[in-house]
Design a protein around this motif. Sequence first.
Motif, PDB file in Angstrom:
ATOM      1  N   ASN A  66       1.187  -9.543 -16.019  1.00 53.54           N
ATOM      2  CA  ASN A  66       1.862  -8.253 -15.883  1.00 53.54           C
ATOM      3  C   ASN A  66       0.859  -7.105 -15.865  1.00 53.54           C
ATOM      4  O   ASN A  66       1.076  -6.089 -15.205  1.00 53.54           O
ATOM      5  CB  ASN A  66       2.868  -8.055 -17.018  1.00 53.54           C
ATOM      6  N   GLY A  67      -0.263  -7.277 -16.585  1.00 58.89           N
ATOM      7  CA  GLY A  67      -1.310  -6.258 -16.566  1.00 58.89           C
ATOM      8  C   GLY A  67      -1.895  -6.086 -15.178  1.00 58.89           C
ATOM      9  O   GLY A  67      -2.094  -4.963 -14.698  1.00 58.89           O
ATOM     10  N   VAL A  72      -1.935  -3.266  -9.683  1.00 60.35           N
ATOM     11  CA  VAL A  72      -1.681  -3.245  -8.236  1.00 60.35           C
ATOM     12  C   VAL A  72      -0.656  -2.170  -7.893  1.00 60.35           C
ATOM     13  O   VAL A  72      -0.796  -1.443  -6.897  1.00 60.35           O
ATOM     14  CB  VAL A  72      -1.212  -4.632  -7.744  1.00 60.35           C
ATOM     15  N   LEU A  73       0.385  -2.051  -8.710  1.00 60.49           N
ATOM     16  CA  LEU A  73       1.413  -1.040  -8.467  1.00 60.49           C
ATOM     17  C   LEU A  73       0.839   0.373  -8.579  1.00 60.49           C
ATOM     18  O   LEU A  73       1.207   1.267  -7.812  1.00 60.49           O
ATOM     19  CB  LEU A  73       2.579  -1.225  -9.447  1.00 60.49           C
ATOM     20  N   GLU A  78      -1.153   5.283  -5.722  1.00 62.79           N
ATOM     21  CA  GLU A  78      -2.266   6.171  -5.367  1.00 62.79           C
ATOM     22  C   GLU A  78      -2.466   6.257  -3.855  1.00 62.79           C
ATOM     23  O   GLU A  78      -2.795   7.312  -3.320  1.00 62.79           O
ATOM     24  CB  GLU A  78      -3.552   5.666  -6.021  1.00 62.79           C
ATOM     25  N   LEU A  79      -2.281   5.128  -3.170  1.00 66.84           N
ATOM     26  CA  LEU A  79      -2.525   5.078  -1.727  1.00 66.84           C
ATOM     27  C   LEU A  79      -1.346   5.587  -0.906  1.00 66.84           C
ATOM     28  O   LEU A  79      -1.501   5.913   0.268  1.00 66.84           O
ATOM     29  CB  LEU A  79      -2.848   3.640  -1.302  1.00 66.84           C
ATOM     30  N   ALA A 301       2.769  -4.794   2.149  1.00 66.33           N
ATOM     31  CA  ALA A 301       2.605  -6.238   2.312  1.00 66.33           C
ATOM     32  C   ALA A 301       1.609  -6.789   1.294  1.00 66.33           C
ATOM     33  O   ALA A 301       1.796  -7.882   0.747  1.00 66.33           O
ATOM     34  CB  ALA A 301       2.155  -6.567   3.734  1.00 66.33           C
ATOM     35  N   TYR A 302       0.541  -6.023   1.027  1.00 63.02           N
ATOM     36  CA  TYR A 302      -0.448  -6.455   0.029  1.00 63.02           C
ATOM     37  C   TYR A 302       0.192  -6.537  -1.358  1.00 63.02           C
ATOM     38  O   TYR A 302      -0.016  -7.507  -2.095  1.00 63.02           O
ATOM     39  CB  TYR A 302      -1.628  -5.491   0.005  1.00 63.02           C
ATOM     40  N   LEU A 303       0.970  -5.529  -1.718  1.00 61.66           N
ATOM     41  CA  LEU A 303       1.665  -5.541  -3.005  1.00 61.66           C
ATOM     42  C   LEU A 303       2.551  -6.780  -3.135  1.00 61.66           C
ATOM     43  O   LEU A 303       2.507  -7.496  -4.150  1.00 61.66           O
ATOM     44  CB  LEU A 303       2.515  -4.275  -3.157  1.00 61.66           C
ATOM     45  N   LEU A 304       3.354  -7.042  -2.111  1.00 64.93           N
ATOM     46  CA  LEU A 304       4.281  -8.167  -2.173  1.00 64.93           C
ATOM     47  C   LEU A 304       3.539  -9.503  -2.136  1.00 64.93           C
ATOM     48  O   LEU A 304       3.984 -10.489  -2.734  1.00 64.93           O
ATOM     49  CB  LEU A 304       5.293  -8.069  -1.031  1.00 64.93           C
TER      50      LEU A 304
END
Length: 337
Positions: A66-67, A72-73, A78-79, A301-304
Amino acid sequence: MADDTRYAYAVGRIRVLETRLLDKSRFDSLVEARNAEEVLKTLADTDYGPFLAELKEVRGFEEALNGELKSVLRLVSELSQDAELTDIFRLRYDFHNLKVLLKIKGLGNQLPNSEPRPLIDAGLIGAVKMKNIVEEDNYRELPRELQTAGEKAAKAFRETHDAQRIDVILDREMYALFSRRTREKSHPFLREYIQVCIDLTNIKTVLRVKELGRDKSFFSEVFLEGGKLEKSLFLRSYEESMNNFASLLSSTSYGALVSEGIKYRQENRSWSELERLADNHLISFLKRAKYIIFGLEPVVAYLLARENEVKMIRMIMIGKLNGLATDLLRGRLRDIY
């Protein structure tokens, strides 16, 4: 949009980060590890390493995962050049926490062991704050859409004492919100992604509801609006066998996965293969983002993809802790981005 040059820097950074995603050989090593401790050692030189290094004992691995997820979130926030769209992916965790907390409050010790209990502190609202809001039954501090959803779900449970109503209402409110935002922001990629999520949820729901012998009116109540598949198609399936339902979907992109999922269920009395194939279908959809030069799509897509990665690591860790056979564990893994 795919030609949104505001994301030139963001996409460049994401392309570098994609090279650090875990590949098939790494997952093979994780599956082949002798135990959970060896899995964590194999991850030591990855992006998960700094979080794993702080672990006091193996069973606390969820905290480390979760950390990294929260990290990543934060990066995606930020982006992002459009918070209303990227906040969707944090709001999912707020809806999850609302579900868990409302059920714990309503059922207490009667909450079934199969129900998810851990809060995931990755949403827009801190998990501790959400806990206080639910305990005090005061949802006014939440964003408007979350406030409405929480109040509706809490009221429905008070009136019916049916915990399933919490799931039904919060799922409906969540997907309605996501559909509305992607439509209003005119983002075809995310709009279609949400539609696919809704379709897959409705497919899994109708199969389980039919198997339980519930009637059409019950499915009508739990059906999620906003997908590509019409409600009438699902209602027709009540007059058909499960195999014929797969035939009804044969001309859609879901036909093969439904057919294979039903076959596995009939042979193994488990819907796990349908879940796996549904996740693979979403990963396949996300891979379109690899060919987009500028836009929000590669960032999302990177997040998912990272969330899918976390899901598989969690699956492997739980399997190792419970002594699951390597072959069974390998068969449950999802495709990678």
